[in-house]
Design an enzyme around this catalytic site. Structure first.
Site, short mmCIF file in Angstrom:
data_model
loop_
_atom_site.label_atom_id
_atom_site.label_comp_id
_atom_site.label_asym_id
_atom_site.label_seq_id
_atom_site.Cartn_x
_atom_site.Cartn_y
_atom_site.Cartn_z
N TYR A 1 4.92 14.63 -6.63
CA TYR A 1 5.96 13.77 -7.19
C TYR A 1 7.26 14.44 -7.63
CZ TYR A 1 2.58 10.04 -6.83
OH TYR A 1 1.69 9.10 -6.33
N PHE B 1 -4.08 6.15 -15.63
CA PHE B 1 -3.87 4.80 -15.11
C PHE B 1 -3.47 4.88 -13.67
CE2 PHE B 1 -0.07 6.16 -17.53
CZ PHE B 1 0.91 6.14 -16.53
C1 LIG Z 1 -0.15 11.24 -1.15
C2 LIG Z 1 0.26 10.18 -0.14
C3 LIG Z 1 0.57 8.88 -0.90
C4 LIG Z 1 1.51 10.67 0.59
O1 LIG Z 1 2.02 9.64 1.42
P1 LIG Z 1 2.90 9.98 2.75
O2 LIG Z 1 3.40 8.70 3.26
O3 LIG Z 1 2.10 10.84 3.62
O4 LIG Z 1 4.10 10.82 2.13
P2 LIG Z 1 5.51 11.09 2.83
O5 LIG Z 1 5.32 11.12 4.33
O6 LIG Z 1 6.54 10.17 2.32
O7 LIG Z 1 5.77 12.56 2.32
C5 LIG Z 1 6.96 12.98 1.73
C6 LIG Z 1 6.90 14.47 1.56
O8 LIG Z 1 5.89 14.80 0.61
C7 LIG Z 1 4.94 15.69 1.19
N1 LIG Z 1 3.61 15.31 0.70
C8 LIG Z 1 3.18 14.06 0.49
N2 LIG Z 1 1.92 14.08 0.03
C9 LIG Z 1 1.57 15.37 -0.05
C10 LIG Z 1 0.38 16.04 -0.44
N3 LIG Z 1 -0.69 15.33 -0.86
N4 LIG Z 1 0.35 17.37 -0.40
C11 LIG Z 1 1.44 18.08 0.01
N5 LIG Z 1 2.60 17.49 0.40
C12 LIG Z 1 2.65 16.16 0.38
C13 LIG Z 1 5.07 15.48 2.68
O9 LIG Z 1 4.64 16.60 3.41
C14 LIG Z 1 6.54 15.22 2.83
O10 LIG Z 1 7.24 16.45 2.80
P3 LIG Z 1 8.57 16.71 3.65
O11 LIG Z 1 9.56 15.69 3.15
O12 LIG Z 1 8.93 18.10 3.34
O13 LIG Z 1 8.19 16.44 5.07
C15 LIG Z 1 -0.87 9.90 0.91
O14 LIG Z 1 -1.17 11.11 1.58
C16 LIG Z 1 -2.13 9.34 0.30
O15 LIG Z 1 -2.27 8.13 0.21
N6 LIG Z 1 -3.06 10.23 -0.16
C17 LIG Z 1 -4.32 9.82 -0.73
C18 LIG Z 1 -4.16 9.00 -1.99
C19 LIG Z 1 -3.29 9.68 -3.03
O16 LIG Z 1 -3.44 10.86 -3.33
N7 LIG Z 1 -2.38 8.89 -3.64
C20 LIG Z 1 -1.54 9.35 -4.70
C21 LIG Z 1 -2.11 8.82 -5.96
S1 LIG Z 1 -1.29 9.49 -7.39
#
Ligand SMILES: CC(C)(COP(=O)(O)OP(=O)(O)OC[C@H]1O[C@@H](n2cnc3c(N)ncnc32)[C@H](O)[C@@H]1OP(=O)(O)O)[C@@H](O)C(=O)NCCC(=O)NCCS
Length: 405
Positions: free
Chosen positions: A122, A405
């Site tokens: 984040y 949360f």
């Molecule tokens: C985490 C999550 C929401 C990321 O969604 P996403 O659509 O893949 O994210 P984005 O494509 O918009 O990524 C934006 C950037 O963040 C990075 N990033 C996103 N999630 C990441 C992770 N878990 N670890 C490392 N880097 C991450 C991406 O590599 C990307 O980097 P870049 O701009 O340098 O290419 C998704 O992987 C997910 O649903 N994970 C499982 C559930 C979870 O962890 N949710 C968060 C709850 S707090």
């Protein structure tokens, strides 16, 4: 690729948007559960990302009142963020975060806060690590407290039903003076705090509620669960403190005394404690808590001017901050804090920092001096960090967000 992101319009969309994160929890699609969830997370606070007419991601924001130094501030409590595995790393989260932050700002909530499933996610959206949280595991042989019991302290077990009326006033008194805590609605108490469905017990017993009284007046409460177990004839189970809050030092000590003294446990476990918890000073063997520290609440100043003006300060200032914000550039620029209010300024800045570091300092969990020492905040004028700390630091305890949360 651009993604269409908008608030959900009906329960079907809501359940699919929440379904993105539910996928990773392995949960089944369940309309009834989703409907209950809308009592704390309204449909219009749940955003969905669409690929054509299919929902592939979701992000919600609870309408919170979050305590900051000085009192409660409206806050988007970001939750249930997920992108389906078929669509990850294609910018879906980024699109959702942008729409969600714009929505939070449009609702007049100057800050957003969240717990991160992974700490790397984040910062790129302007969130900063605003508090640490401690997890303890204390062996029963080291639970002695330094001070003698208070003679006016009594404890009684209450039903979860009675807890509905007895416990919230205590919680609210603690919340009012503790940065990082958020207000709970009646629905939150019922559906999240005091609900105890068997499938969420994870091998433990029922949720118990304990009321601590001083001089016959409610002064503290604890929710806890027992995990009884015997090995070779001796108690090997544990007591898990779900939450324990009391009005002041004596209430806190006597509440924990009851929990610490409980029989049939080898250890007491508690997580989500603030790192300056009074137990650090009240226990005879604080080292034996073996506190493991991790990241707690992350904070994002969504509207920097409004957020800075919403909190209390201990000094008048002025202090001038040069803020960078690549994700929400409307926040970027120089902000002067004077007499408790923030406004744009042309004055020379004391410090230069990213909006995430401002979020880190906002609740009082970290000083600017610490952040300068870490090399993540730059001092533009000699003594700038000390001046900023003299303005920002209040007598409030360290931020404590007790609930993921
Ligand atoms: C985490 C999550 C929401 C990321 O969604 P996403 O659509 O893949 O994210 P984005 O494509 O918009 O990524 C934006 C950037 O963040 C990075 N990033 C996103 N999630 C990441 C992770 N878990 N670890 C490392 N880097 C991450 C991406 O590599 C990307 O980097 P870049 O701009 O340098 O290419 C998704 O992987 C997910 O649903 N994970 C499982 C559930 C979870 O962890 N949710 C968060 C709850 S707090």
């Amino acid at each position: 690729m651009t993604w269409d992101v908008r608030a959900t319009k009906d329960l079907e969309e809501f359940v699919d948007a929440v379904g993105a994160i539910s996928h990773y929890f392995g949960s089944e699609r369940n309309l009834e559960r989703a409907e209950r969830f809308t009592k704390v997370l309204p449909l219009e606070r749940m955003h969905a990302a669409f690929d054509g007419d299919r929902i592939v991601g979701g992000a919600g924001a609870f309408p919170f009142q979050l305590t900051v130094p000085g009192g409660p501030v409206s806050c988007g409590g970001v939750t249930v963020v997920g992108v389906l595995p078929t669509h990850r790393r294609r910018g879906v989260l980024t699109a959702m975060m942008r729409t969600q932050l714009e929505d939070i700002r449009a609702r007049g909530e100057p800050i957003a806060a969240l717990w991160a499933s992974e700490e790397v996610i984040y910062r790129r959206f302007g969130y900063g690590l605003a508090s640490f949280v401690g997890e303890i595991e204390l062996a029963s042989s080291f639970t002695a407290l330094r001070q003698a019991p208070d003679p006016t302290a009594t404890a009684r077990l209450i039903t979860l039903e009675d807890a509905r009326t007895l416990v919230p006033p205590i919680y609210d008194r603690v919340r009012a003076v503790t940065p990082g805590m958020f207000g709970r609605t009646d629905d939150w108490w019922e559906l999240r705090t005091l609900d105890d469905p068997p499938e969420r017990r994870q091998g433990g017993g029922v949720k118990n509620a304990l009321l601590l009284e001083l001089d016959g007046k409610p002064a503290g409460y604890a929710l806890y669960r027992l995990y009884p177990k015997f090995e070779q004839g001796s108690a090997a189970g544990h007591l898990e403190v779900i939450e324990a809050f009391a009005d002041g030092p004596i209430g806190t000590r006597e509440l924990w005394r009851v929990l610490l003294d409980m029989d049939w446990k080898a250890t007491l476990k508690a997580d989500l404690l603030p790192i300056d918890h009074p137990l650090q000073h009240q226990l005879s063997y604080p080292r034996r808590m073996r506190m493991r520290i991790g990241d707690g609440l992350w904070v994002r100043l969504v509207d920097v001017g409004a957020a800075l003006s919403a909190r209390a300060y201990s000094g008048d200032g002025p202090v001038v901050l040069e803020v960078e914000d690549s994700f929400l550039p409307e926040n970027a620029g120089r902000w002067r804090i004077l007499g408790g209010a923030a406004e744009r300024s042309e004055d020379d800045a004391d410090l230069a920092l990213d909006v995430g570091e401002l979020g880190a300092a906002y609740l009082g969990g970290f000083t600017f001096a610490e952040l300068v020492r870490a090399g993540v905040v730059r001092e533009l004028k000699e003594g700038g960090a000390a001046r900023a700390d003299a303005v920002f630091l209040t007598a409030a305890p360290k931020p404590w967000c007790h609930e993921i949360f």
